[in-house]
Design a protein around this motif. Structure first.
Motif, PDB file in Angstrom:
ATOM      1  N   ALA A  42     -16.394  27.087   7.113  1.00 34.19           N
ATOM      2  CA  ALA A  42     -15.016  27.239   6.662  1.00 34.19           C
ATOM      3  C   ALA A  42     -14.887  26.761   5.220  1.00 34.19           C
ATOM      4  O   ALA A  42     -15.715  25.992   4.721  1.00 34.19           O
ATOM      5  CB  ALA A  42     -14.078  26.441   7.565  1.00 34.19           C
ATOM      6  N   ASP A  43     -13.834  27.212   4.551  1.00 37.37           N
ATOM      7  CA  ASP A  43     -13.650  26.884   3.136  1.00 37.37           C
ATOM      8  C   ASP A  43     -13.596  25.383   2.888  1.00 37.37           C
ATOM      9  O   ASP A  43     -14.083  24.894   1.861  1.00 37.37           O
ATOM     10  CB  ASP A  43     -12.367  27.536   2.607  1.00 37.37           C
ATOM     11  N   ASP A  44     -13.008  24.627   3.827  1.00 36.92           N
ATOM     12  CA  ASP A  44     -12.839  23.185   3.641  1.00 36.92           C
ATOM     13  C   ASP A  44     -14.022  22.373   4.149  1.00 36.92           C
ATOM     14  O   ASP A  44     -14.003  21.131   4.042  1.00 36.92           O
ATOM     15  CB  ASP A  44     -11.577  22.705   4.351  1.00 36.92           C
ATOM     16  N   ALA A  45     -15.029  23.033   4.711  1.00 38.82           N
ATOM     17  CA  ALA A  45     -16.109  22.293   5.367  1.00 38.82           C
ATOM     18  C   ALA A  45     -16.823  21.349   4.402  1.00 38.82           C
ATOM     19  O   ALA A  45     -17.035  20.167   4.701  1.00 38.82           O
ATOM     20  CB  ALA A  45     -17.097  23.259   6.006  1.00 38.82           C
ATOM     21  N   GLY A  46     -17.216  21.859   3.242  1.00 36.46           N
ATOM     22  CA  GLY A  46     -17.935  21.026   2.290  1.00 36.46           C
ATOM     23  C   GLY A  46     -17.107  19.854   1.797  1.00 36.46           C
ATOM     24  O   GLY A  46     -17.607  18.723   1.664  1.00 36.46           O
ATOM     25  N   ARG A  47     -15.825  20.102   1.543  1.00 29.91           N
ATOM     26  CA  ARG A  47     -14.947  19.034   1.072  1.00 29.91           C
ATOM     27  C   ARG A  47     -14.785  17.951   2.136  1.00 29.91           C
ATOM     28  O   ARG A  47     -14.798  16.748   1.825  1.00 29.91           O
ATOM     29  CB  ARG A  47     -13.584  19.623   0.690  1.00 29.91           C
ATOM     30  N   HIS A  48     -14.625  18.366   3.389  1.00 32.34           N
ATOM     31  CA  HIS A  48     -14.491  17.388   4.468  1.00 32.34           C
ATOM     32  C   HIS A  48     -15.760  16.545   4.611  1.00 32.34           C
ATOM     33  O   HIS A  48     -15.700  15.315   4.769  1.00 32.34           O
ATOM     34  CB  HIS A  48     -14.208  18.094   5.789  1.00 32.34           C
ATOM     35  N   LEU A  49     -16.911  17.198   4.585  1.00 33.71           N
ATOM     36  CA  LEU A  49     -18.170  16.470   4.739  1.00 33.71           C
ATOM     37  C   LEU A  49     -18.396  15.510   3.579  1.00 33.71           C
ATOM     38  O   LEU A  49     -18.875  14.384   3.771  1.00 33.71           O
ATOM     39  CB  LEU A  49     -19.330  17.459   4.856  1.00 33.71           C
ATOM     40  N   ASP A  50     -18.047  15.932   2.390  1.00 36.78           N
ATOM     41  CA  ASP A  50     -18.200  15.065   1.224  1.00 36.78           C
ATOM     42  C   ASP A  50     -17.272  13.851   1.322  1.00 36.78           C
ATOM     43  O   ASP A  50     -17.646  12.740   0.923  1.00 36.78           O
ATOM     44  CB  ASP A  50     -17.900  15.851  -0.054  1.00 36.78           C
ATOM     45  N   ALA A  51     -16.088  14.068   1.875  1.00 32.67           N
ATOM     46  CA  ALA A  51     -15.156  12.950   2.044  1.00 32.67           C
ATOM     47  C   ALA A  51     -15.739  11.896   2.978  1.00 32.67           C
ATOM     48  O   ALA A  51     -15.605  10.687   2.730  1.00 32.67           O
ATOM     49  CB  ALA A  51     -13.823  13.468   2.581  1.00 32.67           C
ATOM     50  N   VAL A  52     -16.391  12.339   4.065  1.00 26.57           N
ATOM     51  CA  VAL A  52     -17.033  11.385   4.967  1.00 26.57           C
ATOM     52  C   VAL A  52     -18.184  10.686   4.261  1.00 26.57           C
ATOM     53  O   VAL A  52     -18.343   9.458   4.334  1.00 26.57           O
ATOM     54  CB  VAL A  52     -17.535  12.093   6.240  1.00 26.57           C
ATOM     55  N   LEU A  53     -18.997  11.456   3.562  1.00 22.61           N
ATOM     56  CA  LEU A  53     -20.168  10.904   2.894  1.00 22.61           C
ATOM     57  C   LEU A  53     -19.801   9.769   1.958  1.00 22.61           C
ATOM     58  O   LEU A  53     -20.501   8.747   1.870  1.00 22.61           O
ATOM     59  CB  LEU A  53     -20.880  12.023   2.128  1.00 22.61           C
ATOM     60  N   ARG A  54     -18.693   9.914   1.276  1.00 17.96           N
ATOM     61  CA  ARG A  54     -18.295   8.931   0.268  1.00 17.96           C
ATOM     62  C   ARG A  54     -17.337   7.867   0.808  1.00 17.96           C
ATOM     63  O   ARG A  54     -16.948   6.952   0.084  1.00 17.96           O
ATOM     64  CB  ARG A  54     -17.645   9.661  -0.915  1.00 17.96           C
ATOM     65  N   SER A  55     -16.977   8.003   2.075  1.00 22.08           N
ATOM     66  CA  SER A  55     -15.971   7.083   2.625  1.00 22.08           C
ATOM     67  C   SER A  55     -16.555   5.735   3.017  1.00 22.08           C
ATOM     68  O   SER A  55     -15.816   4.749   3.153  1.00 22.08           O
ATOM     69  CB  SER A  55     -15.317   7.706   3.855  1.00 22.08           C
ATOM     70  N   GLY A  56     -17.864   5.698   3.267  1.00 22.44           N
ATOM     71  CA  GLY A  56     -18.465   4.475   3.797  1.00 22.44           C
ATOM     72  C   GLY A  56     -18.172   4.257   5.262  1.00 22.44           C
ATOM     73  O   GLY A  56     -18.444   3.189   5.818  1.00 22.44           O
ATOM     74  N   ARG A  57     -17.637   5.285   5.909  1.00 21.69           N
ATOM     75  CA  ARG A  57     -17.278   5.172   7.331  1.00 21.69           C
ATOM     76  C   ARG A  57     -17.744   6.439   8.051  1.00 21.69           C
ATOM     77  O   ARG A  57     -17.065   7.450   8.031  1.00 21.69           O
ATOM     78  CB  ARG A  57     -15.770   4.990   7.461  1.00 21.69           C
ATOM     79  N   TRP A  58     -18.890   6.359   8.673  1.00 15.94           N
ATOM     80  CA  TRP A  58     -19.533   7.537   9.235  1.00 15.94           C
ATOM     81  C   TRP A  58     -19.404   7.635  10.755  1.00 15.94           C
ATOM     82  O   TRP A  58     -19.923   8.573  11.352  1.00 15.94           O
ATOM     83  CB  TRP A  58     -21.026   7.549   8.862  1.00 15.94           C
ATOM     84  N   ALA A  59     -18.724   6.690  11.380  1.00 16.93           N
ATOM     85  CA  ALA A  59     -18.586   6.695  12.844  1.00 16.93           C
ATOM     86  C   ALA A  59     -17.312   5.971  13.241  1.00 16.93           C
ATOM     87  O   ALA A  59     -16.800   5.118  12.503  1.00 16.93           O
ATOM     88  CB  ALA A  59     -19.792   6.024  13.499  1.00 16.93           C
ATOM     89  N   ILE A  60     -16.820   6.291  14.427  1.00 23.55           N
ATOM     90  CA  ILE A  60     -15.616   5.652  14.937  1.00 23.55           C
ATOM     91  C   ILE A  60     -15.835   4.154  15.167  1.00 23.55           C
ATOM     92  O   ILE A  60     -14.896   3.366  15.161  1.00 23.55           O
ATOM     93  CB  ILE A  60     -15.143   6.325  16.242  1.00 23.55           C
ATOM     94  N   THR A  61     -17.088   3.744  15.337  1.00 20.16           N
ATOM     95  CA  THR A  61     -17.389   2.341  15.613  1.00 20.16           C
ATOM     96  C   THR A  61     -17.461   1.491  14.353  1.00 20.16           C
ATOM     97  O   THR A  61     -17.688   0.288  14.437  1.00 20.16           O
ATOM     98  CB  THR A  61     -18.729   2.241  16.367  1.00 20.16           C
ATOM     99  N   SER A  62     -17.295   2.096  13.178  1.00 21.15           N
ATOM    100  CA  SER A  62     -17.362   1.326  11.934  1.00 21.15           C
ATOM    101  C   SER A  62     -15.959   0.968  11.461  1.00 21.15           C
ATOM    102  O   SER A  62     -15.006   1.709  11.689  1.00 21.15           O
ATOM    103  CB  SER A  62     -18.085   2.132  10.853  1.00 21.15           C
TER     104      SER A  62
END
Length: 433
Positions: A42-62
């Motif tokens: 999807a058009d937003d897929a890369g943007r969403h993944l990049d947001a996670v990558l840079r968030s420092g929070r990769w799981a619900i347990t963090s």
């Protein structure tokens, strides 16, 4: 398409065009004409993944701040299905285990499972400490029906799988099982967006289970979800997938943690990653648009195949008001003379340069379902063996030996693609007349 037989036999096609491609002839479709790829980002897929990558929070347990994509997808998918709750998990098979465990059944209880489905529908039952009893399917839809249930086996639950692109009649199943205290669980792993009288698959039983594995119409690579309107079951499902923790209700959760140790039922770590959740948030926005394309092409192919004797697409109940195509079964009844459906699939693959394949073998003879090979399943495996001595599955065996499948991505193309499929089917059928 009505001229297919004449077209093949008049000699107006290039030399070799009447000979099957698997036998050295010219294929129906030029090799350079590509089929739609899968998955489609999807058009937003890369943007969403990049947001996670840079968030420092990769799981619900963090710990962290801001809304998790996991929570966002939970809300979005619950709204899409039309239910109060969605609990994301790491895999579709985990969704089945969580749903069955949430019901509070006893060790060794029987769960009825259709024999024509992927092995996870049965192996998840064993993982939950229960015994799968395989039952036959409706000859038209390939789904379990009230007529194929074996209530004499004393089940506590029925796992009703929506198969390929057809839906099981969940209301009818509930009507015959409810008086016996038997719970119906929807296995909607192949049915995201399918509708029964306008209601979404997954919302028709007490619990619905989805897979978001790579090949599914809604995919995050891997992933799954349990959906329900039952507040208690939703809370249990949260604990069962997050080591006895559920979403916190505290506004001042310590260190920004999303989970609290509610611990009413022991669970395991089956959580969906933030990367998978972010991808699913993006992909969900495209799902209905893709359904429209696939279903329009499916209807076109159905009309084209009407001209070919003994060939049809899988039938659906009239109550199924929207199709969700996971795999599209083309039924050959009878098969072309001298050919198995595996040979038909190979012939179509050679003509079209896209994969066609037979259905998986029914689970009663699947090499993937052998619980006795796992020592920890000992008592359940013995019960499984005992329950299946002498059972036969004529409807499933007929579909498994007379159908040829293709992946839903084949239907993301054009009307010309459908014409190519119909011409290839006609070529295979008429080559054996």
């Amino acid at each position: 398409m009505t001229s297919s037989k004449r077209h093949i036999s008049t000699g107006r096609r290039p030399p070799g065009a009447d000979t099957l491609a698997v036998e050295g002839g010219v294929p129906v479709r030029p090799p350079g004409r590509a089929w739609p790829a899968w998955p489609v980002p999807a058009d937003d897929a890369g943007r969403h993944l990049d947001a996670v990558l840079r968030s420092g929070r990769w799981a619900i347990t963090s710990p962290g701040s801001g809304e998790l994509f996991e929570r966002r997808f939970s809300r979005m998918f619950a709204e899409y299905v039309g239910v109060r709750h969605c609990v994301p998990v790491d895999h579709g098979s985990s969704a089945l285990v969580v749903a069955l465990e949430a019901l509070g059944l006893e060790y060794g209880d029987v769960v009825l499972v259709p024999v024509l489905t992927w092995v996870a529908s049965a192996s998840a039952v064993l993982r939950a400490g229960l015994v799968p009893v395989l039952v036959d399917v409706d000859p038209d839809t390939g789904c379990v029906s009230p007529q194929t249930l074996d209530l004499a086996a004393g089940p506590r639950a029925v796992l009703a799988v929506h198969w390929s692109c057809a839906m099981a009649d969940i209301p009818a199943l509930r009507e015959v099982t409810a008086p016996r205290g038997v719970t119906v669980v929807e296995d909607a792993a192949q049915a995201h967006g399918a509708q029964w009288l306008g209601r979404q698959a997954g919302s028709l039983a007490r619990l619905g289970c989805f897979s978001m594995q790579h090949s599914k119409v809604l995919t995050g690579g891997e992933g799954g979800a349990v959906v329900t309107d039952d507040d208690t079951l939703a809370s249990l499902a949260q604990e069962l997938r997050a080591d006895s923790r559920r979403y916190t209700t505290r506004a001042d959760a310590p260190q920004g943690l999303e989970l609290e140790e509610s611990a009413t039922m022991m669970g395991a770590n089956l959580c969906l990653s933030e990367f998978g959740a972010a991808l699913l948030c993006a992909q969900l926005a495209r799902l209905d648009e893709q359904h429209e394309i696939r279903n329009r092409n499916y209807a076109a192919l159905s009309g084209l195949l009407d001209a070919i004797p003994g060939v049809r697409l899988l039938r659906h109940r009239p109550e199924q008001t929207r199709i969700s195509i996971y795999e599209a079964p083309i039924i050959f009844d009878p098969l072309p003379a001298g050919m198995t459906n595996e040979q038909v699939a190979d012939a179509l693959t050679a003509e079209l340069h896209v994969r066609f394949y037979p259905p998986r073998e029914p689970l009663n003879r699947s090499r993937l379902l052998q619980p006795w090979t796992k020592p920890t399943l000992g008592p359940l495996a013995e019960r499984f063996r005992a329950e299946h001595r002498g059972r036969v599955y004529p409807h499933a065996e007929h579909l498994a030996s007379h159908a040829v499948l293709t992946h839903h991505s084949t239907f993301l193309g054009t009307r010309q693609d459908m014409a190519d499929i119909a011409e290839a089917v006609a070529k295979v059928v008429f080559s054996r007349l």
